[in-house]
Design an enzyme around this catalytic site. Structure first.
Site, PDB file in Angstrom:
ATOM      1  N   GLY A   1       0.836  -1.202   0.000  1.00  0.00           N
ATOM      2  CA  GLY A   1       0.000   0.000   0.000  1.00  0.00           C
ATOM      3  C   GLY A   1       0.868   1.248   0.000  1.00  0.00           C
TER       4      GLY A   1
ATOM      5  N   GLU B   1      23.488  -4.269 -20.065  1.00  0.00           N
ATOM      6  CA  GLU B   1      24.010  -5.602 -20.379  1.00  0.00           C
ATOM      7  C   GLU B   1      23.115  -6.318 -21.387  1.00  0.00           C
ATOM      8  OE1 GLU B   1      26.644  -7.297 -18.889  1.00  0.00           O
ATOM      9  OE2 GLU B   1      27.253  -5.756 -17.479  1.00  0.00           O
TER      10      GLU B   1
HETATM   11  C1  LIG Z   1       1.309   9.715  -1.886  1.00  0.00           C
HETATM   12  C2  LIG Z   1       0.033   9.389  -1.173  1.00  0.00           C
HETATM   13  C3  LIG Z   1      -0.868  10.391  -0.858  1.00  0.00           C
HETATM   14  C4  LIG Z   1      -2.057  10.119  -0.173  1.00  0.00           C
HETATM   15  N1  LIG Z   1      -2.922  11.125   0.132  1.00  0.00           N
HETATM   16  C5  LIG Z   1      -4.009  10.890   0.910  1.00  0.00           C
HETATM   17  C6  LIG Z   1      -4.872  11.945   1.326  1.00  0.00           C
HETATM   18  O1  LIG Z   1      -4.678  13.077   0.942  1.00  0.00           O
HETATM   19  N2  LIG Z   1      -5.886  11.655   2.148  1.00  0.00           N
HETATM   20  C7  LIG Z   1      -6.149  10.379   2.587  1.00  0.00           C
HETATM   21  O2  LIG Z   1      -7.099  10.177   3.328  1.00  0.00           O
HETATM   22  N3  LIG Z   1      -5.369   9.348   2.198  1.00  0.00           N
HETATM   23  C8  LIG Z   1      -4.294   9.558   1.375  1.00  0.00           C
HETATM   24  N4  LIG Z   1      -3.484   8.519   0.991  1.00  0.00           N
HETATM   25  C9  LIG Z   1      -3.737   7.174   1.495  1.00  0.00           C
HETATM   26  C10 LIG Z   1      -4.286   6.190   0.453  1.00  0.00           C
HETATM   27  O3  LIG Z   1      -5.611   6.458   0.122  1.00  0.00           O
HETATM   28  C11 LIG Z   1      -4.104   4.786   1.026  1.00  0.00           C
HETATM   29  O4  LIG Z   1      -2.732   4.516   0.917  1.00  0.00           O
HETATM   30  C12 LIG Z   1      -4.928   3.707   0.326  1.00  0.00           C
HETATM   31  O5  LIG Z   1      -6.289   3.816   0.659  1.00  0.00           O
HETATM   32  C13 LIG Z   1      -4.465   2.300   0.677  1.00  0.00           C
HETATM   33  O6  LIG Z   1      -4.397   2.144   2.070  1.00  0.00           O
HETATM   34  P1  LIG Z   1      -3.083   1.577   2.775  1.00  0.00           P
HETATM   35  O7  LIG Z   1      -1.929   2.284   2.204  1.00  0.00           O
HETATM   36  O8  LIG Z   1      -3.300   1.634   4.215  1.00  0.00           O
HETATM   37  O9  LIG Z   1      -3.000   0.102   2.254  1.00  0.00           O
HETATM   38  P2  LIG Z   1      -3.814  -1.145   2.840  1.00  0.00           P
HETATM   39  O10 LIG Z   1      -5.270  -0.801   2.908  1.00  0.00           O
HETATM   40  O11 LIG Z   1      -3.146  -1.649   4.027  1.00  0.00           O
HETATM   41  O12 LIG Z   1      -3.679  -2.176   1.656  1.00  0.00           O
HETATM   42  C14 LIG Z   1      -2.500  -2.965   1.505  1.00  0.00           C
HETATM   43  C15 LIG Z   1      -2.744  -3.959   0.385  1.00  0.00           C
HETATM   44  O13 LIG Z   1      -3.775  -4.852   0.737  1.00  0.00           O
HETATM   45  C16 LIG Z   1      -4.788  -4.855  -0.256  1.00  0.00           C
HETATM   46  N5  LIG Z   1      -6.081  -5.105   0.365  1.00  0.00           N
HETATM   47  C17 LIG Z   1      -6.688  -4.431   1.392  1.00  0.00           C
HETATM   48  N6  LIG Z   1      -7.864  -4.979   1.647  1.00  0.00           N
HETATM   49  C18 LIG Z   1      -8.067  -5.992   0.774  1.00  0.00           C
HETATM   50  C19 LIG Z   1      -9.129  -6.926   0.535  1.00  0.00           C
HETATM   51  N7  LIG Z   1     -10.242  -6.929   1.262  1.00  0.00           N
HETATM   52  N8  LIG Z   1      -8.968  -7.841  -0.450  1.00  0.00           N
HETATM   53  C20 LIG Z   1      -7.844  -7.838  -1.213  1.00  0.00           C
HETATM   54  N9  LIG Z   1      -6.825  -6.992  -1.022  1.00  0.00           N
HETATM   55  C21 LIG Z   1      -6.942  -6.061  -0.031  1.00  0.00           C
HETATM   56  C22 LIG Z   1      -4.671  -3.495  -0.911  1.00  0.00           C
HETATM   57  O14 LIG Z   1      -5.248  -3.497  -2.211  1.00  0.00           O
HETATM   58  C23 LIG Z   1      -3.188  -3.293  -0.913  1.00  0.00           C
HETATM   59  O15 LIG Z   1      -2.642  -4.000  -1.988  1.00  0.00           O
HETATM   60  C24 LIG Z   1      -2.310   8.781   0.234  1.00  0.00           C
HETATM   61  C25 LIG Z   1      -1.429   7.777  -0.125  1.00  0.00           C
HETATM   62  C26 LIG Z   1      -0.270   8.072  -0.819  1.00  0.00           C
HETATM   63  C27 LIG Z   1       0.680   6.971  -1.200  1.00  0.00           C
HETATM   64  C1  LIG Z   2      22.637   2.429 -14.928  1.00  0.00           C
HETATM   65  C2  LIG Z   2      23.322   1.958 -16.174  1.00  0.00           C
HETATM   66  C3  LIG Z   2      24.627   1.521 -16.125  1.00  0.00           C
HETATM   67  C4  LIG Z   2      25.286   1.124 -17.287  1.00  0.00           C
HETATM   68  N1  LIG Z   2      26.583   0.735 -17.202  1.00  0.00           N
HETATM   69  C5  LIG Z   2      27.262   0.479 -18.363  1.00  0.00           C
HETATM   70  C6  LIG Z   2      28.666   0.194 -18.325  1.00  0.00           C
HETATM   71  O1  LIG Z   2      29.269   0.080 -17.226  1.00  0.00           O
HETATM   72  N2  LIG Z   2      29.329   0.021 -19.480  1.00  0.00           N
HETATM   73  C7  LIG Z   2      28.687   0.118 -20.696  1.00  0.00           C
HETATM   74  O2  LIG Z   2      29.351  -0.016 -21.711  1.00  0.00           O
HETATM   75  N3  LIG Z   2      27.352   0.380 -20.771  1.00  0.00           N
HETATM   76  C8  LIG Z   2      26.633   0.571 -19.634  1.00  0.00           C
HETATM   77  N4  LIG Z   2      25.290   0.853 -19.684  1.00  0.00           N
HETATM   78  C9  LIG Z   2      24.656   1.009 -20.991  1.00  0.00           C
HETATM   79  C10 LIG Z   2      23.712  -0.119 -21.362  1.00  0.00           C
HETATM   80  O3  LIG Z   2      24.416  -1.275 -21.688  1.00  0.00           O
HETATM   81  C11 LIG Z   2      22.839   0.380 -22.509  1.00  0.00           C
HETATM   82  O4  LIG Z   2      21.944   1.323 -21.973  1.00  0.00           O
HETATM   83  C12 LIG Z   2      22.097  -0.722 -23.247  1.00  0.00           C
HETATM   84  O5  LIG Z   2      22.960  -1.510 -23.986  1.00  0.00           O
HETATM   85  C13 LIG Z   2      21.001  -0.167 -24.160  1.00  0.00           C
HETATM   86  O6  LIG Z   2      21.488   0.827 -24.974  1.00  0.00           O
HETATM   87  P1  LIG Z   2      20.734   2.247 -25.099  1.00  0.00           P
HETATM   88  O7  LIG Z   2      20.475   2.738 -23.745  1.00  0.00           O
HETATM   89  O8  LIG Z   2      21.539   3.078 -26.020  1.00  0.00           O
HETATM   90  O9  LIG Z   2      19.359   1.895 -25.755  1.00  0.00           O
HETATM   91  P2  LIG Z   2      19.029   1.650 -27.311  1.00  0.00           P
HETATM   92  O10 LIG Z   2      19.988   0.680 -27.884  1.00  0.00           O
HETATM   93  O11 LIG Z   2      18.897   2.961 -27.978  1.00  0.00           O
HETATM   94  O12 LIG Z   2      17.644   0.925 -27.197  1.00  0.00           O
HETATM   95  C14 LIG Z   2      16.408   1.662 -27.004  1.00  0.00           C
HETATM   96  C15 LIG Z   2      15.272   0.660 -27.095  1.00  0.00           C
HETATM   97  O13 LIG Z   2      15.244   0.101 -28.415  1.00  0.00           O
HETATM   98  C16 LIG Z   2      15.250  -1.300 -28.355  1.00  0.00           C
HETATM   99  N5  LIG Z   2      15.966  -1.850 -29.489  1.00  0.00           N
HETATM  100  C17 LIG Z   2      17.205  -1.557 -29.949  1.00  0.00           C
HETATM  101  N6  LIG Z   2      17.500  -2.293 -31.006  1.00  0.00           N
HETATM  102  C18 LIG Z   2      16.419  -3.098 -31.241  1.00  0.00           C
HETATM  103  C19 LIG Z   2      16.106  -4.108 -32.206  1.00  0.00           C
HETATM  104  N7  LIG Z   2      16.970  -4.487 -33.148  1.00  0.00           N
HETATM  105  N8  LIG Z   2      14.903  -4.695 -32.131  1.00  0.00           N
HETATM  106  C20 LIG Z   2      14.011  -4.348 -31.182  1.00  0.00           C
HETATM  107  N9  LIG Z   2      14.258  -3.433 -30.241  1.00  0.00           N
HETATM  108  C21 LIG Z   2      15.449  -2.819 -30.282  1.00  0.00           C
HETATM  109  C22 LIG Z   2      15.943  -1.613 -27.051  1.00  0.00           C
HETATM  110  O14 LIG Z   2      15.598  -2.901 -26.608  1.00  0.00           O
HETATM  111  C23 LIG Z   2      15.396  -0.511 -26.167  1.00  0.00           C
HETATM  112  O15 LIG Z   2      14.145  -0.892 -25.685  1.00  0.00           O
HETATM  113  C24 LIG Z   2      24.602   1.170 -18.522  1.00  0.00           C
HETATM  114  C25 LIG Z   2      23.263   1.583 -18.561  1.00  0.00           C
HETATM  115  C26 LIG Z   2      22.626   1.956 -17.404  1.00  0.00           C
HETATM  116  C27 LIG Z   2      21.199   2.389 -17.471  1.00  0.00           C
END
Ligand SMILES: Cc1cc2nc3c(=O)[nH]c(=O)nc-3n(C[C@H](O)[C@H](O)[C@H](O)COP(=O)(O)OP(=O)(O)OC[C@H]3O[C@@H](n4cnc5c(N)ncnc54)[C@H](O)[C@@H]3O)c2cc1C
Ligand SMILES: Cc1cc2nc3c(=O)[nH]c(=O)nc-3n(C[C@H](O)[C@H](O)[C@H](O)COP(=O)(O)OP(=O)(O)OC[C@H]3O[C@@H](n4cnc5c(N)ncnc54)[C@H](O)[C@@H]3O)c2cc1C
Lengths: 390, 251
Positions: free
Chosen positions: A345, A369
Site C-alpha cells: 500500500g 548488459e
Molecule cells: C502519496 C500518497 C498520498 C495520499 N494522500 C491521501 C490523502 O490526501 N488523504 C487520505 O485520506 N489518504 C491519502 N493517501 C492514502 C491512500 O488512500 C491509502 O494509501 C490507500 O487507501 C491504501 O491504504 P493503505 O496504504 O493503508 O493500504 P492497505 O489498505 O493496508 O492495503 C495494503 C494492500 O492490501 C490490499 N487489500 C486491502 N484490503 C483488501 C481486501 N479486502 N482484499 C484484497 N486486497 C486487499 C490493498 O489493495 C493493498 O494492496 C495517500 C497515499 C499516498 C501513497
Molecule cells: C545504470 C546503467 C549503467 C550502465 N553501465 C554500463 C557500463 O558500465 N558500461 C557500458 O558499456 N554500458 C553501460 N550501460 C549502458 C547499457 O548497456 C545500454 O543502456 C544498453 O545496452 C542499451 O542501450 P541504449 O540505452 O543506447 O538503448 P538503445 O539501444 O537505444 O535501445 C532503445 C530501445 O530500443 C530497443 N531496441 C534496440 N535495437 C532493437 C532491435 N533491433 N529490435 C528491437 N528493439 C530494439 C531496445 O531494446 C530498447 O528498448 C549502462 C546503462 C545503465 C542504465
C-alpha cells in the site's frame, strides 16, 4: 552447514555443498550487517558507500572465480553466483559494483591480458585498492555496439584515442578504464586507460531515478595517448566485449533472483502483519494469489539459474542460455518488486521498505548488459537460425 | 602461542526447535546448526592474539556428532589452523561434566599456552564446561572476559560485574571464557573458506562417561494469555494501578 533461512520452496539449496553455503552465508551476513545500514542514505544522496570497498576486497568479493595467483579466491561459479544473489538482495547498485569490477574489468584482463598486465592490475583490483570500469556503450550506440565510433590511431608506441562512452558504471570513481575502440583496420580492441592520462575525462551523469546507489558517468577521450602495452593483446573484434558481457550477465542472473527474494520476503512479512477489514491482508485471496505467483516465479528462476551455474562450472554454458536466463530473471524480479509495492500500500512508496528501490533499480538492470528485447532476439536467433536484429 | 579453542555445534538461534517424540530431547528434523556464538568470540580472540604475535597455532577442539564438522569448518575458515573432533551421539551431550572430562583429556595432550572457550553454549545454557575444564586441568579460569591482553606470561581480563568492571590476572597457561563484546568476530573470507577445505580435522571417538543427571522431561513454555485493555485515557490509570497492585501484585 547451516543453510541460510530464506525462500526455498523446493529445497533449492539442498544441492549446495558446504563451501557454497558458507560463501553465501558470508556474503549474506556482510550485506545485512555492513551494507544495509547505509543504503537508504546513499540511495537518497546518489552515492556508493566507498568506505566498504576495502572490506569487499578483503572478503574476496571481487573476481572471486579467478585464480589465487592474482589474489582471488578461485571459487566455483555457483558460489560466485550466490555472492551476486546476496549482494543484489541488498541493492542492485552493490551487485553492479562487484559485477563491473570482477566480470567486466578483471575477467578480460585475466582472459585476454599479457602477463605483465595481469601482475600489474589484478591483485590491486581484487583488493579494491583500484577501481575499474568498462566503456563499451556510446551516446549513439547502445544495443548495437558494433557501430561504435570511438577510434584508436597508432602513433609510434602509443595509441591515440578519440570518442565518447556513455552510461558507464563507476567511470567517475575508476582508476582504470577498459575502453573498447576501433583501430585503423576497423577492428575492435580493448585499451586499459589509467586515470590521469591527459585527454581522459569522466563526467558524472546526474538525475538518475534508478540505480541511485551506483555512480554512472561518461568517458570522454580527446587525443588520449595510451601506451601500446596497455592494449589487451589476446583479443580482437566485438567478441571481446561481448564475451565479457556474458560473464557479467551470468552474475546479474543470480542477482535478480536475490532482489526478487528480498521483495517477496518483504511482501510476505507485511501481508501477514497488516490488518485490514479485521484480518491480515495475507488472508485475502487476491493477496495470496500475488504471493503464490511470486514464490512460483522465484522457484523457477532459482532452478534455471542454478542449472546455468552448473553448466558454467562444467564449461558447457552457452551465451544464449545466459540470454534466456536474463530475459526470465530480470523481468520476473521487476514484476515481483512492483507486486510487492502494491501489497505494501502507501508504505511501499517510502524508503523504509526495499521493494520500490528494487523496482527502480531493476529498470536499469532490464536495460543494461543487453536490453530485454535484445536478449529475446538472441534467443530467437538461436532457435530459428535467423537473425532479426536488423 | 599455541591456543586451543573449545567449540560446540549448536542449533541456530533463528531455528524453531521442536521437542522429540520421547518428550525429553529435541527433534533434530529441520534444525539448522551453527558454531556457538560465544565460541565464535573465543575463536576470533585466539586469531587476533596470534596475528598480533605474528605466529603460533590455533587448534579447535569439539565434542559432538560428525555433523559438527560444519561448525568446525566455520572456525577453520575464520583462520584456525587445525581441529580435533571427539565424536559422540547428540543425546550424550547434555552433561557438562563428561564433556569437560573428554575435552580435558584431549587438551592435556596439546600443551597449549592459552585455552579459550565461550562462556556458555546457547543450546543448554550450562555455563559449566569452561570452569570445569580449568578445574580438571588444574589451571586458573578467567571467566566471562570482555577484554583480554596477554603479556609477560600472564593473561589479564576485564569482566563486567554488578555496577562496574573487574580486572583479573592469571599466569599462563590458563582457561579463559569469552563474553559477548570481547570482539567482533570476522566474516570468514572466501579465501579462508577455500583454505578450510584443506585443513585437517582429526576425528576420534569420545569416551563419554554417563552423566550425573538425567533429563526427565522437556515442555514448551505456556502460551502467553491474551493482553487486557483496562480502558483509555487518564480515567483508566487508577484501575490499572489497582490491578497491578491487587491482581498482578507487582507494585
Ligand atoms: C502519496 C500518497 C498520498 C495520499 N494522500 C491521501 C490523502 O490526501 N488523504 C487520505 O485520506 N489518504 C491519502 N493517501 C492514502 C491512500 O488512500 C491509502 O494509501 C490507500 O487507501 C491504501 O491504504 P493503505 O496504504 O493503508 O493500504 P492497505 O489498505 O493496508 O492495503 C495494503 C494492500 O492490501 C490490499 N487489500 C486491502 N484490503 C483488501 C481486501 N479486502 N482484499 C484484497 N486486497 C486487499 C490493498 O489493495 C493493498 O494492496 C495517500 C497515499 C499516498 C501513497
Ligand atoms: C545504470 C546503467 C549503467 C550502465 N553501465 C554500463 C557500463 O558500465 N558500461 C557500458 O558499456 N554500458 C553501460 N550501460 C549502458 C547499457 O548497456 C545500454 O543502456 C544498453 O545496452 C542499451 O542501450 P541504449 O540505452 O543506447 O538503448 P538503445 O539501444 O537505444 O535501445 C532503445 C530501445 O530500443 C530497443 N531496441 C534496440 N535495437 C532493437 C532491435 N533491433 N529490435 C528491437 N528493439 C530494439 C531496445 O531494446 C530498447 O528498448 C549502462 C546503462 C545503465 C542504465
Amino acid at each position: 552447514m547451516a543453510q541460510l533461512q530464506t525462500t526455498d520452496f523446493m529445497d533449492w539449496s539442498g544441492s549446495f555443498d558446504d563451501q557454497e553455503i558458507m560463501i553465501q552465508n558470508t556474503a549474506h551476513d556482510w550485506v545485512q550487517e555492513r551494507f544495509m545500514p547505509t543504503i537508504r542514505s546513499h540511495y537518497q544522496a546518489g552515492t556508493f558507500p566507498m568506505e566498504l570497498v576495502p572490506e569487499m576486497g578483503e572478503l574476496g568479493f571481487f573476481g572471486a572465480n579467478l585464480p589465487e595467483t592474482y589474489g582471488c579466491a578461485d571459487i566455483n561459479n555457483v558460489a560466485y553466483g550466490l555472492i551476486m544473489h546476496e549482494l543484489e538482495r541488498g541493492d542492485s547498485g552493490l551487485r553492479s559494483f562487484a559485477s563491473v569490477q570482477g566480470a567486466l574489468v578483471m575477467w578480460p584482463i585475466w582472459q585476454y591480458g599479457s602477463d605483465e598486465q595481469k601482475q600489474k592490475w589484478l591483485p590491486k583490483l581484487a583488493s579494491g585498492e583500484l577501481i575499474g570500469c568498462f566503456g563499451l556503450t556510446e551516446p549513439g550506440h547502445g544495443s548495437d555496439p558494433g557501430g561504435m565510433v570511438t577510434r584508436a590511431r597508432k602513433d609510434g608506441d602509443n595509441y591515440v584515442l578519440n570518442g565518447a562512452k556513455m552510461w558507464i558504471t563507476n567511470s567517475p570513481l575508476a582508476h582504470l578504464a577498459l575502453v573498447w575502440a576501433k583501430d585503423e583496420q576497423d577492428v575492435v580492441r580493448g585499451f586499459l586507460v589509467e586515470r590521469g592520462t591527459p585527454g581522459f575525462e569522466t563526467p558524472e551523469i546526474r538525475g538518475k531515478l534508478s540505480l541511485r546507489a551506483s555512480v554512472t558517468g561518461e568517458i570522454v577521450l580527446q587525443d588520449c595517448r595510451v601506451p601500446a602495452k596497455n592494449v589487451l593483446p589476446n583479443i580482437q573484434g566485438l567478441r571481446g566485449p561481448l564475451s565479457c558481457l556474458t560473464q557479467a550477465r551470468y552474475g546479474i542472473n543470480w542477482g535478480a533472483v536475490g532482489a526478487a527474494t528480498d521483495c517477496y520476503e518483504e511482501a510476505l512479512d507485511y501481508a501477514k502483519s497488516r490488518i485490514q477489514f479485521d484480518q491480515p491482508i495475507a488472508g485475502f485471496q487476491l493477496t495470496q494469489q500475488k504471493l503464490a505467483e511470486m514464490v512460483n516465479e522465484i522457484t523457477k528462476a532459482q532452478f534455471l539459474t542454478l542449472q546455468l551455474g552448473r553448466l558454467k562450472d562444467r564449461g558447457e554454458m552457452h551465451h544464449w542460455q545466459v540470454s534466456l536466463t536474463k530475459m526470465n530473471n530480470v523481468r520476473m524480479a521487476l514484476e515481483i518488486a512492483r507486486s510487492t509495492r502494491t501489497i505494501l500500500g502507501a508504505s511501499g512508496i517510502v524508503d523504509e521498505y526495499a521493494s520500490m528501490r528494487h523496482a527502480n533499480n531493476l529498470e536499469s538492470v532490464l536495460t543494461y548488459e543487453g536490453t530485454h528485447e535484445i536478449h529475446t532476439l538472441v534467443v530467437g536467433n538461436q532457435i530459428t537460425g535467423i537473425e532479426a536484429f536488423r | 602461542m599455541k591456543i586451543v579453542v573449545c567449540v560446540k555445534h549448536v542449533p541456530d538461534t533463528e531455528t524453531k526447535v521442536a521437542i522429540g517424540d520421547d518428550g525429553k530431547s529435541l527433534n533434530p528434523a529441520g534444525v539448522k546448526y551453527i558454531l556457538n556464538p560465544y565460541d565464535e568470540f573465543a575463536v576470533e580472540e585466539a586469531l587476533k592474539l596470534n596475528e598480533a604475535d605474528g605466529d603460533g597455532e590455533v587448534i579447535v577442539v569439539s565434542v559432538g556428532p560428525e555433523a559438527a564438522q560444519s561448525s568446525i569448518r566455520t572456525a577453520l575458515a575464520m583462520g584456525a589452523d587445525r581441529a580435533v573432533l571427539l565424536t559422540a551421539e547428540e543425546s550424550a551431550l547434555m552433561d557438562g561434566v563428561s564433556i569437560a572430562q573428554v575435552l580435558a583429556e584431549e587438551v592435556k595432550t596439546l600443551e597449549a599456552d592459552v585455552i579459550l572457550t565461550g562462556k556458555m553454549a546457547i543450546d543448554d545454557y550450562g555455563y559449566q564446561v569452561g570452569s570445569m575444564l580449568g578445574e580438571l586441568l588444574n589451571l586458573p579460569v578467567l571467566s566471562t572476559a570482555r577484554e583480554l591482553t596477554i603479556s609477560d606470561g600472564k593473561a589479564t581480563i576485564v569482566r563486567d560485574i554488578e555496577g562496574g568492571k573487574e580486572t583479573m590476572e592469571a599466569p599462563l597457561p590458563c582457561v579463559i571464557t569469552a563474553e559477548k563484546g570481547l570482539n567482533e568476530p570476522r566474516y570468514p573470507s572466501l579465501k579462508g573458506i577455500m583454505q578450510a577445505k584443506k585443513k585437517p580435522i582429526e576425528m576420534k571417538e569420545a569416551a563419554l562417561t554417563d552423566g550425573g543427571f538425567e533429563i526427565l522431561e522437556m515442555t514448551y513454555p505456556p502460551e502467553k494469555p491474551a493482553g487486557r485493555i483496562v480502558g483509555e485515557g487518564p480515567e483508566a490509570a487508577a484501575e490499572l494501578v489497582r490491578l497491578l497492585r491487587d491482581e498482578a501484585k507487582v507494585i
